[in-house]
Design a protein around this motif. Sequence first.
Motif, mmCIF file in Angstrom:
data_model
loop_
_atom_site.group_PDB
_atom_site.id
_atom_site.type_symbol
_atom_site.label_atom_id
_atom_site.label_comp_id
_atom_site.label_asym_id
_atom_site.label_seq_id
_atom_site.Cartn_x
_atom_site.Cartn_y
_atom_site.Cartn_z
ATOM 1 N N GLY A 188 44.170 36.462 43.123
ATOM 2 C CA GLY A 188 44.154 35.229 43.728
ATOM 3 C C GLY A 188 45.661 34.595 44.022
ATOM 4 O O GLY A 188 45.913 33.469 44.229
ATOM 5 N N LEU A 220 44.676 31.153 44.949
ATOM 6 C CA LEU A 220 43.528 30.707 45.160
ATOM 7 C C LEU A 220 42.632 30.596 43.896
ATOM 8 O O LEU A 220 42.719 30.821 43.201
ATOM 9 C CB LEU A 220 42.879 32.246 45.834
ATOM 10 C CG LEU A 220 43.488 32.583 47.201
ATOM 11 C CD1 LEU A 220 42.838 33.769 47.454
ATOM 12 C CD2 LEU A 220 43.467 31.667 48.038
ATOM 13 N N THR A 221 41.634 29.378 44.196
ATOM 14 C CA THR A 221 40.652 29.153 43.133
ATOM 15 C C THR A 221 39.331 29.773 43.280
ATOM 16 O O THR A 221 38.466 29.867 42.396
ATOM 17 C CB THR A 221 40.467 27.835 43.218
ATOM 18 O OG1 THR A 221 40.246 27.191 44.283
ATOM 19 C CG2 THR A 221 41.872 27.151 42.901
ATOM 20 N N GLY A 254 42.153 26.724 47.305
ATOM 21 C CA GLY A 254 43.291 26.841 46.391
ATOM 22 C C GLY A 254 44.469 25.940 46.536
ATOM 23 O O GLY A 254 44.319 24.770 46.987
#
Length: 180
Positions: free
Chosen positions: A159, A178-179, A55
């Motif tokens: 995320g 976060l991805t 991310g």
Amino acid sequence: MRGWYGATLPSAAAATPSHGVITGWRLLLAICAMWLAGCAQPLPKVATDENTWSGRLALQVEGQDSQSFSAMFELRGNAQVGGLVLLSPLGNRLAQLDWKDGHAQLVSSQETRTSDSLDMLLQEVTGTRIPVTALFSWLQGNQATAPGWRADLSGVADGRLVAHRDDPQPQATLRVALTR
């Protein structure tokens, strides 16, 4: 033109293969393709590691010499064994940290450095200390204590992670999106 049974055939049929011959070749090709597919070995499954994150992270350090650091990242492992790759917004590798057995290595475009302290090398890259052990717990949604730091885990399910450092000065804020 007359066929073997005496019927008249159109002249175009005599110049091209019959429909049954084409269908036969297609059937043969389909059988060969299925046979080859049956002989092929399945691709190995890539293990999805629960201890892998990617991310964006941003670190803002307050004070007279305010500084900020932001990068895309790929993080794997845990506080004892793992790796961190920091990437520019265009995807260029800025630095790579790898650690295990109390030994850490930093590789950047300018140099390669080693240390017995992951925390020290990470501080050189980001400009301030980051509580690595607590960070792994926070990313898993577990509250962990780190001296001077407090983490807001309310967005981890979406995320998002935000952690603030009040002590030692200067204050700092770590944001992770976060991805994965």
